[in-house]
Design an enzyme around this catalytic site. Sequence first.
Site, mmCIF file in Angstrom:
data_model
loop_
_atom_site.group_PDB
_atom_site.id
_atom_site.type_symbol
_atom_site.label_atom_id
_atom_site.label_comp_id
_atom_site.label_asym_id
_atom_site.label_seq_id
_atom_site.Cartn_x
_atom_site.Cartn_y
_atom_site.Cartn_z
ATOM 1 N N LYS A 68 0.842 -1.209 0.000
ATOM 2 C CA LYS A 68 0.000 0.000 0.000
ATOM 3 C C LYS A 68 0.872 1.253 0.000
ATOM 4 O O LYS A 68 0.381 2.374 0.108
ATOM 5 C CB LYS A 68 -0.894 0.033 1.253
ATOM 6 C CG LYS A 68 -2.088 -0.876 1.240
ATOM 7 C CD LYS A 68 -3.118 -0.476 2.306
ATOM 8 C CE LYS A 68 -2.765 -0.980 3.673
ATOM 9 N NZ LYS A 68 -3.856 -0.772 4.656
ATOM 10 N N LYS A 114 2.838 1.963 2.381
ATOM 11 C CA LYS A 114 2.886 2.435 3.770
ATOM 12 C C LYS A 114 3.953 1.651 4.530
ATOM 13 O O LYS A 114 4.105 0.459 4.334
ATOM 14 C CB LYS A 114 1.537 2.145 4.454
ATOM 15 C CG LYS A 114 0.419 3.113 4.132
ATOM 16 C CD LYS A 114 -0.793 2.799 5.050
ATOM 17 C CE LYS A 114 -1.805 3.915 5.057
ATOM 18 N NZ LYS A 114 -2.898 3.680 6.011
#
Length: 130
Positions: free
Chosen positions: A44, A46
């Site tokens: 993602k 992240k």
Amino acid sequence: MRRVITYGTFDLLHYGHIRLLQRCKAQGDYLVVALSSDEFNAGKGKKSYFSYEDRKNMLEAIRYVDLVIPEETWEQKRDDIERFHIDKFVMGDDWAGKFDDLQDACEVIYLPRTPEISTTQIKNDLSARS
Ligand code: C2G
């Protein structure tokens, strides 16, 4: 027993997350949280500050959360809904519409996000102060 599921990273746990979990639980009687694994987060884009284990331990300490499972792929949601006999799939409305394809499997609900707070905001504020 109305069973609810939600998904997320829940890094640097803050009151926006807690309010979301509180409202998810209010939608039923049992709340499953599918917690993004460190590897899934990388996908993602992240990198969470806390490890999966630490984020899982924190979520399990929240009164609204009944079970924490790993979120490892985008595609697992339909299987999770089946496996855990989910009645309601609930996410913050930054995801509005993104999971409507699951409406044949369970009710899909998007709840208003808590404005003004986010993990990114916290990180930015802290780095601005240092
Ligand atoms: N949230 C909120 N209010 C905030 C911040 C987050 O209501 N101020 C909600 C988000 O809408 C989401 C949940 O809290 O429903 C978790 O947020 P994140 O940890 O940022 O999760 P996200 O990266 O959106 O991952 O497959 C779905 C993804 O795993 C969701």
